[in-house]
Design an enzyme around this catalytic site. Structure first.
Site, PDB file in Angstrom:
ATOM      1  N   ILE A 136     -25.813 -23.721  -6.753  1.00 28.00           N
ATOM      2  CA  ILE A 136     -25.828 -22.608  -7.708  1.00 28.00           C
ATOM      3  C   ILE A 136     -24.396 -22.113  -7.892  1.00 28.00           C
ATOM      4  O   ILE A 136     -23.491 -22.478  -7.140  1.00 28.00           O
ATOM      5  CB  ILE A 136     -26.752 -21.455  -7.251  1.00 28.00           C
ATOM      6  CG1 ILE A 136     -26.360 -20.951  -5.862  1.00 28.00           C
ATOM      7  CG2 ILE A 136     -28.205 -21.882  -7.285  1.00 28.00           C
ATOM      8  CD1 ILE A 136     -27.192 -19.766  -5.373  1.00 28.00           C
ATOM      9  N   ASP A 137     -24.208 -21.277  -8.893  1.00 30.77           N
ATOM     10  CA  ASP A 137     -22.885 -20.762  -9.218  1.00 30.77           C
ATOM     11  C   ASP A 137     -22.224 -20.035  -8.059  1.00 30.77           C
ATOM     12  O   ASP A 137     -22.899 -19.452  -7.203  1.00 30.77           O
ATOM     13  CB  ASP A 137     -22.980 -19.757 -10.370  1.00 30.77           C
ATOM     14  CG  ASP A 137     -23.167 -20.406 -11.713  1.00 30.77           C
ATOM     15  OD1 ASP A 137     -22.932 -21.616 -11.817  1.00 30.77           O
ATOM     16  OD2 ASP A 137     -23.541 -19.690 -12.654  1.00 30.77           O
ATOM     17  N   LYS A 138     -20.920 -19.987  -8.109  1.00 32.57           N
ATOM     18  CA  LYS A 138     -20.139 -19.196  -7.158  1.00 32.57           C
ATOM     19  C   LYS A 138     -20.592 -17.742  -7.171  1.00 32.57           C
ATOM     20  O   LYS A 138     -20.764 -17.124  -6.120  1.00 32.57           O
ATOM     21  CB  LYS A 138     -18.654 -19.286  -7.514  1.00 32.57           C
ATOM     22  CG  LYS A 138     -17.759 -18.357  -6.711  1.00 32.57           C
ATOM     23  CD  LYS A 138     -16.325 -18.422  -7.195  1.00 32.57           C
ATOM     24  CE  LYS A 138     -15.439 -17.450  -6.438  1.00 32.57           C
ATOM     25  NZ  LYS A 138     -14.040 -17.476  -6.928  1.00 32.57           N
TER      26      LYS A 138
END
Length: 374
Positions: free
Chosen positions: A183-185
């Protein structure tokens, strides 16, 4: 006939689920159209290699690579071919070259590919569950999942490597173990990590056939006319901004099919808290799909969510939004639930984690504002 993926080659890379890795595009190394530019040492360097099956039917090389590469477009592949970066059996080819059985297709660029070794680092982990086969972790916002994009240490996989450093069966640099999806940062929430290659193959298969259960909580701009809905549309690169994803028609050859289901949880007038259930897991899926239907994620700077999209333009409202952005200075998106079948026992596993403090504080601010307006 093209060869379908097998169980053994599903697990070489984690599944792109709302992944923020758009900077890692080898095609951005194309210096100019129609001109082959070599590195300072006069050489080209191999970045990708795909070997055609023995049963491969003749297929244009641009279409062939579209089937084997993630996160790019056919136009970018064609530009790479025109620039001389696509080779077959050691010779540059144009995009209309027909790939034949056993052809070796390579992408050659002017800069060496950076090889990133995973170094164990003593970074705290929020472990929700762990056994001999896998672990489930709750990733905080602000932590990259994997080295890259200028973040070559301090990532989730560095932390996992430290946690499992005494496990002789776990090699953090072995792609057949480790993170199953990403998943995104700046997205928080649950991720599953495989400790063995058998576990990763099994878990990757579940993600591949969309049998996992994943739900996100998201605060988005705007109010919804309905309480729930379904968003369907191919997701591919934005035609102008390489750091964004775009939604294309379902029958388009551009992008990959994606489906998001949403349900309204709370309404705050100018914003809405929704639950998003992923049927697929594409790069920036929720962010792109929500923007597509006019509901950009709150505080999502990349997609314009830090601007005042709904509400008045009074100084007090501007101050309120400014305070909200200070409380939660990242896209308001949290991977709250994760469900899958245990790869060894066959048991149905289900996990959930509360919305983190920054997003919870953001929601409380909207709740209090709504109460004062009633």
């Amino acid at each position: 006939m093209k060869k379908e993926p097998t169980m053994t080659n599903w697990c070489s890379d984690p599944i792109d689920e709302e992944l923020d890795d758009l900077e890692q595009d080898p095609f951005d190394d194309i210096e100019s159209e129609g001109e082959l530019t070599k590195g300072e040492d006069g050489q080209l360097y191999e970045h990708r290699r795909v070997v055609a099956d023995q049963g491969q039917t003749p297929l244009r090389v641009d279409k062939f690579l579209m089937d084997h590469l993630r996160g790019t477009t056919r136009n970018r592949i064609q530009l790479a071919a025109e620039a001389g970066y696509i080779q077959v059996n050691g010779r540059s080819v144009k995009s209309n070259y027909k790939v034949k059985p056993n052809d070796v297709v390579t992408l050659m660029f002017s800069r060496p590919r950076r090889e990133t070794e995973i170094i164990p680092q003593d970074i705290p982990l929020n472990i929700v569950y762990e056994d001999d086969d896998l672990m489930v972790v709750n990733k905080p916002a602000g932590m990259c999942v994997h080295p890259g994009c200028g973040n070559y240490e301090g990532t989730l996989v560095n932390a996992i490597a430290w946690h499992l450093k005494d496990d002789p069966k776990f090699d953090p640099n072995d792609p057949t173990v480790g993170l199953v999806h990403r998943i995104d940062k700046d997205t928080s929430g649950l991720l599953v990590v495989a400790k063995t290659s058998e576990a990763k193959t099994h878990l990757c298969h579940q993600f591949f056939v969309h049998s996992t259960k994943r739900q996100y909580n998201a605060l988005v701009w705007g109010n919804f006319a309905e309480d729930e809905g379904r968003i369907e549309g191919n997701i591919g690169r934005h035609p102008k901004d390489r750091l964004q994803m775009w939604v294309y028609p379902v029958d388009s050859e551009i992008g990959k099919p994606a489906v998001t289901h949403y349900k309204v949880l709370e309404r705050f007038g100018h914003t809405t808290l929704v639950e998003c259930r992923l049927e697929t897991g594409r790069t920036h899926q929720i962010r792109a799909h929500m923007r597509h239907i006019g509901h950009i994620l709150f505080a999502d700077e990349r997609y314009g969510g830090c601007e005042i999209i709904r509400g008045e333009r009074s100084s007090s409202y501007k101050a309120f939004i400014h305070n909200c952005l200070e409380v939660c200075p990242r896209q308001a998106l949290h991977a709250r639930t994760l469900g899958f079948v245990h790869p060894r026992t066959g048991e149905e596993m289900f996990f959930q984690c509360d919305v983190p403090d920054d997003m919870q504080a953001l929601l409380e601010k909207w709740r209090k504002r709504l109460q004062t307006e009633v």
